[in-house]
Scaffold this active site. Structure first.
Site, PDB file in Angstrom:
ATOM      1  CG  HIS A 132      -1.976  -1.016   1.244  1.00 44.94           C
ATOM      2  ND1 HIS A 132      -2.844  -1.219   0.199  1.00 44.94           N
ATOM      3  CD2 HIS A 132      -2.289  -1.946   2.189  1.00 44.94           C
ATOM      4  CE1 HIS A 132      -3.653  -2.236   0.503  1.00 44.94           C
ATOM      5  NE2 HIS A 132      -3.334  -2.693   1.692  1.00 44.94           N
TER       6      HIS A 132
HETATM    7 ZN   LIG Z   1      -4.044  -6.927   3.130  1.00 48.66          ZN
END
Ligand SMILES: [Zn+2]
Length: 390
Positions: A132
């Protein structure tokens, strides 16, 4: 070509610790490493500690001002105010954050280098998969994007086609963003639908920038998807795009948070299906990428029951000594689990769902079925861009 797989490991990666209230408890890494040892898998691989990623490597993906912000937050956690995503609930600042994040990134970069140079055919960094992290911000428990950095390093070394397959329950948004405009990198993410889960991206219509059309593939699965649906979707999309793309290296991310016990998401996948996907990724590396395989960890918040078993299977598969699902877990490891967590560890390397079966896409689909609708949406959005029949 050396046959032995590499397991990237430096004890210090367990310093990636956002604190006692945070779901990403580093005990999951320590328990995975000790289960790998208890199962004897560390005798089947070369255990290697790579150097931390340096400034010039981090800059292959991350902005200089962001790296400076991470360093500042690392030196003075109290001063992190939420800018650059640092000092937030998801990504609290902690002392030494820069150093340990760069160490984890270095393990993935080292894995990529070893595979590219032929020192090892397969390399695993289960501490990595921090998918992320964005070029200019921390996000979703991720500070530096080791997956994107490993891929960027492969490109720097001369790779022309790298495929990334991400089966974490969350969309691999940071990796997709890093290579959105780069046709040399195919990113494939199979995840819970953005309507019901962070980071609310990963729609099928996200297929890459105009200059890299069809280089991003997103399969957004309905909440509640179980083993048969998950494997059906995986096999309905991944092998065809890999066969067409012909990667020189396959990088995979094996977040274990698809599991039915995971507290942060809503898929219902078993350990046995996770193992089946790991076996398939290994086979795809051999079939489509000359065997060159970099396998990473990722999310996973059932830190005792799921993560250590899932990633020990991954290490066994990469080592060429897959652990049989029925294997009884050594008592010594379960004692360590109890001593560290006051929880009872699992007894076996299976959830009792082995062998997992699923229906293949070629045999037909049901237009009224939600899982099949998700698969069709992914294929329709991106297959024609790659010259494939939807
Ligand atoms: Zn995850």
């Amino acid at each position: 070509m050396s046959g032995r797989a590499q397991l990237m490991w430096d004890e210090a990666v367990t310093g990636y610790d956002f604190g006692p209230e945070h779901p990403m408890d580093p005990v999951r890494l320590a328990l995975t490493r000790s289960l790998v040892g208890a199962l004897g898998l560390d005798r089947e691989v070369e255990v290697v500690a790579a150097r931390p990623a340096g400034e010039s490597t981090l800059r292959l993906v991350h902005r200089e001002d962001y790296i400076d912000a991470v360093k500042a937050a690392s030196a003075d956690p109290g001063a992190a105010d939420g800018s650059y995503g640092l000092g937030t609930v998801d990504d609290p600042a902690f002392a030494g954050m820069h150093e340990v994040s760069a160490l984890i990134a270095g393990q993935s970069v080292g894995a990529a280098e070893a595979v590219w140079r032929g020192d090892a055919l397969h390399a695993v960094n289960f501490a990595g998969g921090l998918h992320h992290a964005m070029p200019g911000a921390a996000s979703g428990f991720c500070v530096y994007n080791d997956a994107a950095l490993a891929i960027a390093r492969l490109l720097e070394l001369g790779a022309e086609r790298v495929a990334y397959v991400d089966v974490d329950v969350h969309h691999g948004d940071g990796v997709q963003a890093a290579f959105w405009e780069d046709p040399r990198v195919l990113t494939v993410s199979l995840h819970e639908h953005p309507r019901t889960l962070f980071p609310q991206t990963g729609w099928p219509q996200e297929t890459g920038a105009d200059c890299a059309e069809g280089s991003a593939v997103n399969v957004a699965l309905p909440a509640g998807t179980g083993d048969a649906g998950w494997l059906r979707a995986f096999h309905a999309v991944v092998p065809e795009v890999l066969a067409e793309f012909r990667p020189q290296v396959l990088v995979t991310q094996h977040g274990a948070d698809t599991h039915f016990e995971d507290p942060l998401a809503h898929l219902a996948v078993s350990l046995d299906a996770q193992r089946a996907v790991q076996v398939a990724c290994h086979a795809f590396a051999h079939e489509y990428a000359g065997g060159r395989w970099v396998a990473l960890g990722g999310g996973g918040y059932a830190v005792v029951d799921v993560v250590p078993r899932s990633w020990s299977h991954l290490v066994g598969i990469a080592a060429g000594r897959p652990v049989e699902p029925e294997t009884v877990i050594p008592q010594g490891w379960r004692q360590e689990v109890y001593a560290r967590t006051r929880q009872l560890g699992p007894m076996r390397m299976t959830d009792g769902r082995w062998p997992v079966s699923w229906a293949s896409w070629e045999a037909g689909y049901d237009p009224a079925d939600r899982l099949d609708q998700a698969v069709r949406a992914a294929r329709r959005a991106v297959f024609p861009l790659r010259g494939l029949l939807p």
